[in-house]
Design an enzyme around this catalytic site. Structure first.
Site, PDB file in Angstrom:
ATOM      1  N   HIS A 102       0.823  -1.209   0.000  1.00  0.00           N
ATOM      2  CA  HIS A 102       0.000   0.000   0.000  1.00  0.00           C
ATOM      3  C   HIS A 102       0.865   1.270   0.000  1.00  0.00           C
ATOM      4  O   HIS A 102       0.636   2.198  -0.772  1.00  0.00           O
ATOM      5  CB  HIS A 102      -0.928  -0.056   1.227  1.00  0.00           C
ATOM      6  CG  HIS A 102      -1.906   1.062   1.315  1.00  0.00           C
ATOM      7  ND1 HIS A 102      -2.641   1.301   2.446  1.00  0.00           N
ATOM      8  CD2 HIS A 102      -2.268   2.031   0.444  1.00  0.00           C
ATOM      9  CE1 HIS A 102      -3.426   2.343   2.259  1.00  0.00           C
ATOM     10  NE2 HIS A 102      -3.218   2.814   1.046  1.00  0.00           N
ATOM     11  N   GLU A 144       2.266   1.621  -3.374  1.00  0.00           N
ATOM     12  CA  GLU A 144       1.253   2.138  -4.302  1.00  0.00           C
ATOM     13  C   GLU A 144       1.206   3.670  -4.234  1.00  0.00           C
ATOM     14  O   GLU A 144       1.130   4.354  -5.256  1.00  0.00           O
ATOM     15  CB  GLU A 144      -0.121   1.530  -3.947  1.00  0.00           C
ATOM     16  CG  GLU A 144      -1.306   2.108  -4.692  1.00  0.00           C
ATOM     17  CD  GLU A 144      -2.422   2.531  -3.748  1.00  0.00           C
ATOM     18  OE1 GLU A 144      -2.741   3.741  -3.723  1.00  0.00           O
ATOM     19  OE2 GLU A 144      -2.952   1.669  -3.011  1.00  0.00           O
ATOM     20  N   HIS A 145       1.278   4.222  -3.021  1.00  0.00           N
ATOM     21  CA  HIS A 145       1.278   5.688  -2.876  1.00  0.00           C
ATOM     22  C   HIS A 145       2.590   6.292  -3.385  1.00  0.00           C
ATOM     23  O   HIS A 145       2.591   7.312  -4.069  1.00  0.00           O
ATOM     24  CB  HIS A 145       1.139   6.071  -1.401  1.00  0.00           C
ATOM     25  CG  HIS A 145      -0.261   6.034  -0.887  1.00  0.00           C
ATOM     26  ND1 HIS A 145      -0.894   7.138  -0.377  1.00  0.00           N
ATOM     27  CD2 HIS A 145      -1.165   5.028  -0.811  1.00  0.00           C
ATOM     28  CE1 HIS A 145      -2.122   6.823   0.011  1.00  0.00           C
ATOM     29  NE2 HIS A 145      -2.301   5.533  -0.239  1.00  0.00           N
ATOM     30  N   GLU A 198       4.379   9.661   2.656  1.00  0.00           N
ATOM     31  CA  GLU A 198       3.279   8.743   2.348  1.00  0.00           C
ATOM     32  C   GLU A 198       3.165   7.621   3.371  1.00  0.00           C
ATOM     33  O   GLU A 198       2.066   7.176   3.679  1.00  0.00           O
ATOM     34  CB  GLU A 198       3.461   8.142   0.948  1.00  0.00           C
ATOM     35  CG  GLU A 198       3.516   9.169  -0.169  1.00  0.00           C
ATOM     36  CD  GLU A 198       2.206   9.913  -0.364  1.00  0.00           C
ATOM     37  OE1 GLU A 198       1.136   9.293  -0.180  1.00  0.00           O
ATOM     38  OE2 GLU A 198       2.254  11.119  -0.669  1.00  0.00           O
ATOM     39  N   GLU A 233      -4.482   7.044   7.004  1.00  0.00           N
ATOM     40  CA  GLU A 233      -5.550   6.438   6.191  1.00  0.00           C
ATOM     41  C   GLU A 233      -5.981   5.116   6.827  1.00  0.00           C
ATOM     42  O   GLU A 233      -7.175   4.831   6.963  1.00  0.00           O
ATOM     43  CB  GLU A 233      -5.038   6.194   4.764  1.00  0.00           C
ATOM     44  CG  GLU A 233      -6.072   5.554   3.852  1.00  0.00           C
ATOM     45  CD  GLU A 233      -5.490   5.069   2.525  1.00  0.00           C
ATOM     46  OE1 GLU A 233      -4.396   5.524   2.139  1.00  0.00           O
ATOM     47  OE2 GLU A 233      -6.128   4.219   1.897  1.00  0.00           O
TER      48      GLU A 233
HETATM   49 ZN   LIG Z   1      -4.115   4.590   0.291  1.00  0.00          ZN
END
Ligand SMILES: [Zn+2]
Length: 1009
Positions: free
Chosen positions: A85, A88-89, A161, A186
């Site tokens: 994840h 991905e960012h 991130e 998040e």
């Molecule tokens: Zn995310």
């Protein structure tokens, strides 16, 4: 997908179908491995392989201008640090050819994409977009390819991130040490609910040995363990063409896209051995297992004595070893019969006796992993009933293993499948791609999502051939299946608090170990990151669309025809290629509805098709609706006043759709509903519906905090928003919670009967709409007219001095600061200001200003610097309302300051330049020109009453605005105006004792210290 260029499209599809396996495309770089025309979708699927690297490509050619792209990598974490994840960012933070800080968010502003995102699933990471503009497609493809294959992955971006240390006061090393990071926050938000924690626990224990055991998004407890080196290594291993699956869809030429993929990315790679990345089969249990876990309590606890959760889950089909499996499809149908709707087996056996308030999260069939699974469970169960629930689940399954499912029940599910395949949606391409990945990413079937009609036919023949089909299926996959898990959970109201304390303790310990030098380093890094975020960047290296070339000057006109139906009711007819499906809407006037009934409106619209009628018990009704229609949707809608001079009008809207052959049946059901819903006399059913709704609302306050915060702030500014808040915001949560607790069925029966008596009368029918193909119109219109003429009032209409209309007219704004305390660790902030109605000359500039503020200022301050998952603002000209908002935000009052400062930013010369304007225009047109399904074309003007001339004027205003217009709009209409404030947030942050604030609890009741 009937488009206007039907003959071109036909030729394109025929050419794709004619490609033979072995054909080389894009100068030999790709080889076709198979082609197939798929009906009834009328698309051609072409599978290809990249010769040099072995990358796979699926192209679905279709007569559809909403072209999509996706590239996925199998990503298989072996821990819960969220490495996939965070990666991905981070890959979206700059690449070789586009070394700017944030190419992804910059492209959001430089494109007319109809979808742009990046997602981390449990076993793959993908980068999808869609657009109708060919130049845009090329631009986005280039940026996406460079990001995925040649990202910078700089350490500073990882800290932004992923996670980092900072001091609570950035430059003061004596203040508290804290964690920051976008993914960190998040996931705090994402894992902050009972359903998320419970769903995760279920996956964790059903898959004890494979990649699904881990939280691919990252658990906030584990995210800080992730190192920068691990992140880089993970990219090197997983983001290789040999481990990639490309997907393209639409009417753009395939070979051009392939050539671009080859030139911009794949030509620079060789083959790489990815056999280590294969997800192994889960080790099957040799005997059923039981586990017990602890999860957080819901924000609103209905009954302290009913707080347990229990589920049974089974691991089922290996989709790679058994591709295109009929059992797999049949289990999906069985899952529908078992858990979907009030007539389903487990609803009847578990929810009707009220053993719990709702199905536990994770209930249903799950085909998204390499191996499929099914789970069923209940939440809000008394501890003493937990064993009983398990027993009942077993008994239901044993019964089906003896008796099978009745054929007509199966037919209702098959009808829904047929209808779903016929309904034309705007993102068919994108979803076909997502549907492919769950199996294709493991080198299984790529056409997964397109096989539904074929498998439905196969199932029908299997049922004809074998009367014992279901019995055998249930026995095999449920009763004889040893990989079965019984999971029970206790809830803990202190769950989040304990996590929070543990985090603080851990940070205190780390802080103690830090040398002065290390502390100074943390301060220096924080400042460096802040500098980096503040740095004005030259993003001109990124491709962009130009408004003057890419945006149409004229609005889209859908050619709606306006006639009359049933002796004079206005009818809007939208002739559209709806693929044999007929859509209707009818509005009933609610202006004179007694004001005291308004709080119950949402219950009325929600329960109308759930209580049964004089003719049919609620279960039979549900079954009939499923067998004949795509369902009804009932709601209350406002018709805005485009120029802001008239009072807004409230109506009750009923709409539905059905296959052409079922239109008469659909209106028959509607006649029955209009005439004889059992608003009284279904007490047990009503109690159940209230309890379920109370539970759903209770957990929604924490999860959809932003919606509640915006509604609360807006309700202080204008009448329509105040109504919206009353019928669907915090006051509604409080009302339903009380009604359920008190079992106040009589109160509800009275209110709903009165609303029915008021609204469902022939003289209230205001306007109607039909959307269908030309050949369906006559029959549909006849049937619709017959329905309208048959409406008979059920009782005398109630009348009061205080009505919806008088309430709207007497509304007075009142500015307050409201804080709603919920469980969980993050906050949702909102501020609302009065804005301009649709036809005001400055309304387009204000609309653009909101786009410019969101992209140019709020994104940076709230997300990048503040660590929130997101934030922005919006101008709603239909409600003359301007709102600011943030979500999953670690801050509260700081964010409110940011909202205020953004207006200063907008009014300061030099901040909104030609570039900001151009980007704001693209963002605005992206929204206004978003693709519409054929059934929706013409619908918004039907609801709003806005004319084509008014729409064209608004569009002209957007097209000719200058940066100065935006600045002036901010200065004239927003600067110095006091906003209404609402925060839904962590109880710890509540400004208790501060007289300027109103403190509420999660049910909207006053909270006292
Ligand atoms: Zn995310």
């Amino acid at each position: 997908m009937g488009g206007v260029r039907a003959s071109d499209a036909r030729a394109m599809l025929d050419a794709l179908e004619a490609l033979t396996p072995g054909t080389r495309l894009a100068n030999g770089a790709f080889e076709v491995t198979s082609t197939r025309r798929v009906m009834p979708y009328d698309v051609v699927a072409v599978e290809l392989e990249h010769v040099k690297t072995g990358a796979k490509h699926l192209h679905v050619g279709a007569d559809d201008s909403n072209n999509s792209f996706n590239v996925a990598f199998r990503t298989t974490p072996r821990d819960s640090t969220g490495v996939a994840h965070v990666l991905e960012h981070t890959v979206l933070c700059g690449s070789e050819k586009y070394p700017v800080r944030d190419p992804f968010f910059n492209m959001l502003r430089r494109s007319l994409s109809t979808f742009m995102n990046a997602m981390t699933a449990s076993d793959f990471t993908c980068y999808p977009f869609s657009t109708m503009n060919r130049v845009d497609y090329k631009n986005l493809l280039d940026v996406y390819l460079d990001a995925a294959f040649f990202p910078k992955i700089a350490e500073i971006d990882f800290s932004q991130e992923g996670h980092r240390f900072e001091f609570a006061k950035m430059e003061d090393p004596t203040s508290d040490l804290i964690y920051k990071g976008i993914v960190f926050n998040e996931m705090k938000g994402a894992m902050g609910s009972q359903s998320a924690r419970y769903g995760r626990a279920l996956g964790e224990h059903l898959f004890p040995t494979s990649t699904y055991h881990w939280n691919s998004g990252g658990d906030p407890i584990n995210i800080p363990d992730l190192t920068y080196e691990q992140l880089r290594n993970f990219h090197a291993v997983h983001y290789h063409p040999s481990n990639s699956k490309f997907y393209t869809y639409g009417d753009f030429p395939l070979e051009e896209t392939l050539q671009q993929i080859e030139d911009s990315a794949l030509s620079r790679f060789d083959k790489f051995d990815v056999s280590k990345l294969v997800v192994e089969d889960e080790k099957r249990f040799i005997a059923p297992k039981r586990v017990e876990v602890t999860v957080p309590a819901d924000a609103v606890v209905a009954d302290k004595n009913k707080q347990s959760i229990i589920s049974l889950a089974w691991l089922m089909i290996n989709q790679i070893k058994e591709p295109v499996s009929l059992d797999n499809f049949a289990l999906g149908v069985a899952s529908d019969l078992l858990t979907n709707g009030p007539q389903s087996y487990f609803y009847e056996a578990l929810l009707e006796p009220r053993l719990g308030s709702a199905f536990a999260s994770g209930t249903g069939y799950n085909g998204s992993r390499r191996e499929t699974s099914f789970a069923v469970g209940l939440k809000d169960v008394a501890e003493s009933d937990v064993n009983k629930v398990e027993k009942i689940i077993e008994e239901v399954l044993e019964r089906i293993a003896r008796e099978g499912f009745p054929r007509e029940r199966v037919e209702a599910v098959m009808h829904q499948i047929e209808l779903d395949s016929a309904v034309v949606t705007t993102q068919f391409g994108l979803y076909t791609g997502f549907g492919a990945y769950s199996t294709w990413v493991h080198d299984g079937d790529a056409l997964n999502a397109l096989r539904t009609p074929e498998l439905a036919a196969k199932l029908n023949s299997a049922l004809d051939a074998d009367p014992q089909y279901w019995q055998k299926l249930i026995k095999k996959w449920f009763l004889d299946n040893k990989h079965r898990l019984t999971i029970t959970a206790r809830t803990d109201e202190e769950y989040d608090k304990k996590l929070d304390e543990a985090e603080k303790k851990k940070l205190k310990q780390i802080e103690k170990m830090l040398s002065d030098e290390e502390k100074q380093k943390i301060v220096a890094n924080a400042l460096l990151l802040k500098d980096n975020q503040d740095k004005k960047e030259d993003v001109s290296v990124l491709p962009t669309l130009v408004v003057s070339e890419a945006v149409e000057k004229d609005i889209k006109r859908w050619g709606s025809k306006h006639t009359k139906i049933a002796d004079g009711v206005p009818l809007q007819y939208d002739e559209q290629p709806t693929n044999g499906v007929v859509y209707f809407t009818t509005h009933f006037d609610l202006d004179g509805l007694p004001e005291r009934l308004v709080p119950y409106l949402d219950l009325f619209t929600d329960f109308m098709d759930q209580l049964g009628t004089e003719k049919m018990k609620f279960k039979d009704l549900a079954e009939e609706i499923k067998l004949r229609t795509g369902g009804f949707s009932v709601g209350s809608v406002f018709r805005p006043s485009a120029d802001g001079t008239k009072t807004q009008q409230l109506s009750l809207s009923i709409s539905g759709h059905a296959l052409e052959r079922n239109v008469d049946a659909m209106f028959d059901i509607l006649t029955d509903l209009t005439e004889s819903v059992k608003w009284r006399g279904e007490e047990e059913r009503l109690k159940l519906l209230l309890a379920r709704r109370a539970t759903a609302l209770g957990s929604s306050v924490g999860q959809q905090g932003m919606t509640y915060a915006r509604a609360l702030a807006g309700s202080q500014i204008n009448a329509a928003s105040a109504f919206g808040n009353e019928t669907g915001g915090m006051p509604h949560v409080g009302l339903v919670s009380r009604l359920s607790k008190e079992n106040a069925t009589e109160e509800v029966e009275n209110a709903l009967s009165e609303i029915a008596a008021y609204a469902l009368r022939p003289e209230r029918v205001q306007r109607c709409r039909l959307a269908c193909q030309k050949e369906s119109f006559n029959a549909a219109e006849r049937s619709f007219a017959q329905y309208l003429k048959s409406i008979k009032p059920v009782a005398v209409a109630p009348s009061d001095k205080d009505t919806v209309e008088t309430k709207l007219k007497s509304f007075k704004p009142e500015l307050k600061k409201v804080f709603v305390s919920v469980t969980g660790q993050t906050n949702y902030c909102s501020a609302a200001l009065p804005a301009l109605p649709y036809t005001h000359p400055d309304a387009p500039a204000l609309f653009l200003l909101a786009q410019a503020l969101s992209a140019g200022y709020l994104h940076r301050e709230i997300r990048e610097k503040g660590g929130a998952y997101g934030g922005g603002c919006a101008s709603d000209p239909m409600n003359a309302l301007f709102t600011f908002f943030s979500y999953r935000d670690p801050n509260t009052t700081e964010t409110l300051d940011t909202f205020a400062k953004s207006i200063d930013w907008a009014t300061t010369e030099g901040n909104i330049t030609k570039k900001e304007l151009e980007e704001a225009q693209l963002r605005a047109f992206k929204t206004l020109d978003a693709p519409l399904a054929p059934s929706a074309r013409g619908q918004s003007s039907f609801v709003s009453g806005v004319t084509e001339a008014e729409r064209q004027r608004f569009r002209d205003g957007l097209l000719c605005a200058s940066p100065e217009d935006l600045r002036r709009a901010a200065a004239r209409h927003l600067a110095g105006v006091e906003p209404a404030i609402a925060i839904v947030g962590s109880a710890e942050k509540a400004p208790m004792g501060d007289a300027k604030w109103i403190n509420l609890d999660a049910q909207g009741a006053p909270r006292v210290a």
